[in-house]
Design a protein around this motif. Structure first.
Motif, PDB file in Angstrom:
ATOM      1  N   ASP C  78       0.804  -1.224   0.000  1.00 42.25           N
ATOM      2  CA  ASP C  78       0.000   0.000   0.000  1.00 42.25           C
ATOM      3  C   ASP C  78       0.838   1.276   0.000  1.00 42.25           C
ATOM      4  N   ALA C  79       2.161   1.129  -0.100  1.00 45.55           N
ATOM      5  CA  ALA C  79       3.007   2.330  -0.035  1.00 45.55           C
ATOM      6  C   ALA C  79       2.692   3.262  -1.207  1.00 45.55           C
ATOM      7  N   SER C  80       2.781   4.533  -0.938  1.00 45.39           N
ATOM      8  CA  SER C  80       2.600   5.505  -2.028  1.00 45.39           C
ATOM      9  C   SER C  80       3.785   5.376  -2.983  1.00 45.39           C
ATOM     10  N   PRO C  81       3.599   5.757  -4.239  1.00 42.36           N
ATOM     11  CA  PRO C  81       4.676   5.592  -5.226  1.00 42.36           C
ATOM     12  C   PRO C  81       6.011   6.174  -4.758  1.00 42.36           C
ATOM     13  N   GLU C  82       5.965   7.309  -4.059  1.00 38.66           N
ATOM     14  CA  GLU C  82       7.254   7.908  -3.673  1.00 38.66           C
ATOM     15  C   GLU C  82       7.916   7.171  -2.505  1.00 38.66           C
ATOM     16  N   ASN C  83       7.163   6.344  -1.757  1.00 40.26           N
ATOM     17  CA  ASN C  83       7.760   5.607  -0.634  1.00 40.26           C
ATOM     18  C   ASN C  83       8.086   4.162  -0.994  1.00 40.26           C
ATOM     19  N   SER C  84       7.529   3.710  -2.085  1.00 39.75           N
ATOM     20  CA  SER C  84       7.589   2.288  -2.418  1.00 39.75           C
ATOM     21  C   SER C  84       9.022   1.753  -2.447  1.00 39.75           C
ATOM     22  N   GLU C  85       9.893   2.461  -3.137  1.00 38.81           N
ATOM     23  CA  GLU C  85      11.296   2.041  -3.245  1.00 38.81           C
ATOM     24  C   GLU C  85      11.960   1.907  -1.866  1.00 38.81           C
ATOM     25  N   ALA C  86      11.757   2.933  -1.038  1.00 37.96           N
ATOM     26  CA  ALA C  86      12.370   2.911   0.302  1.00 37.96           C
ATOM     27  C   ALA C  86      11.810   1.770   1.148  1.00 37.96           C
ATOM     28  N   MET C  87      10.513   1.476   0.980  1.00 41.24           N
ATOM     29  CA  MET C  87       9.927   0.415   1.797  1.00 41.24           C
ATOM     30  C   MET C  87      10.436  -0.948   1.379  1.00 41.24           C
ATOM     31  N   VAL C  88      10.646  -1.143   0.088  1.00 38.79           N
ATOM     32  CA  VAL C  88      11.193  -2.430  -0.354  1.00 38.79           C
ATOM     33  C   VAL C  88      12.617  -2.587   0.167  1.00 38.79           C
ATOM     34  N   THR C  89      13.412  -1.532   0.086  1.00 34.02           N
ATOM     35  CA  THR C  89      14.788  -1.586   0.597  1.00 34.02           C
ATOM     36  C   THR C  89      14.798  -1.952   2.083  1.00 34.02           C
ATOM     37  N   GLU C  90      13.907  -1.303   2.818  1.00 27.62           N
ATOM     38  CA  GLU C  90      13.822  -1.552   4.257  1.00 27.62           C
ATOM     39  C   GLU C  90      13.381  -2.995   4.544  1.00 27.62           C
ATOM     40  N   ALA C  91      12.380  -3.476   3.796  1.00 28.14           N
ATOM     41  CA  ALA C  91      11.896  -4.847   4.006  1.00 28.14           C
ATOM     42  C   ALA C  91      12.980  -5.865   3.655  1.00 28.14           C
ATOM     43  N   MET C  92      13.723  -5.597   2.583  1.00 29.38           N
ATOM     44  CA  MET C  92      14.784  -6.534   2.190  1.00 29.38           C
ATOM     45  C   MET C  92      15.878  -6.598   3.253  1.00 29.38           C
ATOM     46  N   ALA C  93      16.180  -5.463   3.886  1.00 29.49           N
ATOM     47  CA  ALA C  93      17.188  -5.477   4.957  1.00 29.49           C
ATOM     48  C   ALA C  93      16.707  -6.359   6.108  1.00 29.49           C
ATOM     49  N   ALA C  94      15.400  -6.289   6.412  1.00 29.84           N
ATOM     50  CA  ALA C  94      14.851  -7.127   7.486  1.00 29.84           C
ATOM     51  C   ALA C  94      14.908  -8.604   7.088  1.00 29.84           C
ATOM     52  N   ILE C  95      14.614  -8.893   5.824  1.00 33.14           N
ATOM     53  CA  ILE C  95      14.666 -10.281   5.353  1.00 33.14           C
ATOM     54  C   ILE C  95      16.096 -10.810   5.449  1.00 33.14           C
ATOM     55  N   GLU C  96      17.051  -9.974   5.052  1.00 34.94           N
ATOM     56  CA  GLU C  96      18.455 -10.398   5.103  1.00 34.94           C
ATOM     57  C   GLU C  96      18.885 -10.700   6.554  1.00 34.94           C
ATOM     58  N   ARG C  97      18.448  -9.845   7.482  1.00 33.46           N
ATOM     59  CA  ARG C  97      18.780 -10.114   8.895  1.00 33.46           C
ATOM     60  C   ARG C  97      18.178 -11.449   9.338  1.00 33.46           C
ATOM     61  N   LEU C  98      16.959 -11.723   8.892  1.00 31.77           N
ATOM     62  CA  LEU C  98      16.280 -12.971   9.252  1.00 31.77           C
ATOM     63  C   LEU C  98      17.004 -14.196   8.687  1.00 31.77           C
ATOM     64  N   VAL C  99      17.355 -14.118   7.407  1.00 31.34           N
ATOM     65  CA  VAL C  99      18.017 -15.252   6.755  1.00 31.34           C
ATOM     66  C   VAL C  99      19.344 -15.537   7.447  1.00 31.34           C
ATOM     67  N   LYS C 100      20.012 -14.494   7.909  1.00 33.97           N
ATOM     68  CA  LYS C 100      21.330 -14.674   8.519  1.00 33.97           C
ATOM     69  C   LYS C 100      21.271 -14.930  10.016  1.00 33.97           C
ATOM     70  N   SER C 101      20.094 -14.797  10.620  1.00 38.07           N
ATOM     71  CA  SER C 101      20.056 -15.008  12.083  1.00 38.07           C
ATOM     72  C   SER C 101      19.678 -16.452  12.396  1.00 38.07           C
TER      73      SER C 101
END
Lengths: 101, 101, 101, 101
Positions: C78-101
């Motif tokens: 549901d992110a607005s177009p201008e936030n979408s990129e930043a939200m994906v980057t943020e979510a991917m960082a969380a996924i990476e922490r999960l995969v590595k923990s």
């Protein structure tokens, strides 16, 4: 990155009686990694590539657990009293790398 | 094992603009796996083999995270409204396999 | 360690409609961790303690995957177009922490 | 789920001389899990909750590696010749659960 490997005296590796088995498994993993290259070249759908990456990762981890099992069973268990402590420390470092990878 | 891959319509894969990079990384991993075979053939000490297996596993996981990033960024984000739900479900299943592998 | 959390504007969290479910699961995990303390106090056999630690770890990872699913489904989608990129980057960082923990 | 725990005779657990340390770490993890409940109750942003879940998961895995280290060092190393094989098998099963969790 072999900085954890203290120069503990050691004879034949623990996996020696199963070399053929490990070679066969590693050749299969090599084939999986080559298959991944083919998938990328052919523009395979991301999710299908990811499924194949997970399969190769699992196969590698399973090789690691097998090698570790043989190492603990044959090398650590047979260590001389003066090497025993160092071998456990070394094995634990390998286990920690595995758990975290 | 592609049972989770629903036939969602999709165009070019998300990694398309970085194909050469992924191919290069996968070729390096293939080399690592071949190096592992050589280590086994030469009776390399178990712990050194394990260190190398951990390195290859980490390299594969890093490829997976990269592919997933491109997939979410390009494919999931651009999904049509009617496919969006299915694409998120599919991506989450891939993430779960990654976290557990 | 919330350095990756860029101040992206966001409304209600994605898990909001399942708060009770998450609270129940976290209370159960809290009970498992208290059970672990009891096991240590009572000199329980190491391997039995380890089995219980693995169970608690799995339960926590399962909570993480659930939260991530809701986040991607409700917030990123549901992110607005201008936030979408930043939200994906943020979510991917969380996924990476999960995969590595 | 203690099906892997064969009834191998065993004395004091390997962690006995560090009980206070483990109890302190587990109490801190219990606090982290309670903190997670508070975060959910207060509608904390998903990504911040996830960061905290990763921290608790890592702390639990670190406890597991510590317990395993003491177990291998004190229990497996001191096993009588007739129990040694069974203890290694049991420890390897615990390691495999850890690597896969």
């Amino acid at each position: 990155m072999t900085e954890q490997t203290a120069p503990i005296p050691h004879g034949a590796p623990g996996y020696q009686s199963h070399k053929d088995d490990y070679l066969k498994r590693l050749r299969r993993i090599e084939g999986q990694v080559r298959g991944l290259q083919r998938m990328i070249e052919e523009d395979t759908y991301c999710i299908d590539v990811l499924t194949q990456v997970s399969a190769a990762t699992k196969a590698l981890q399973s090789v690691a657990i097998g090698l570790l099992d043989e190492h603990v069973r044959h090398c650590v268990a047979d260590a001389s009293p003066e090497n025993s402590e160092a071998m456990v420390t070394e094995a634990m470092a390998a286990i920690e790398r595995l758990v975290k990878s």
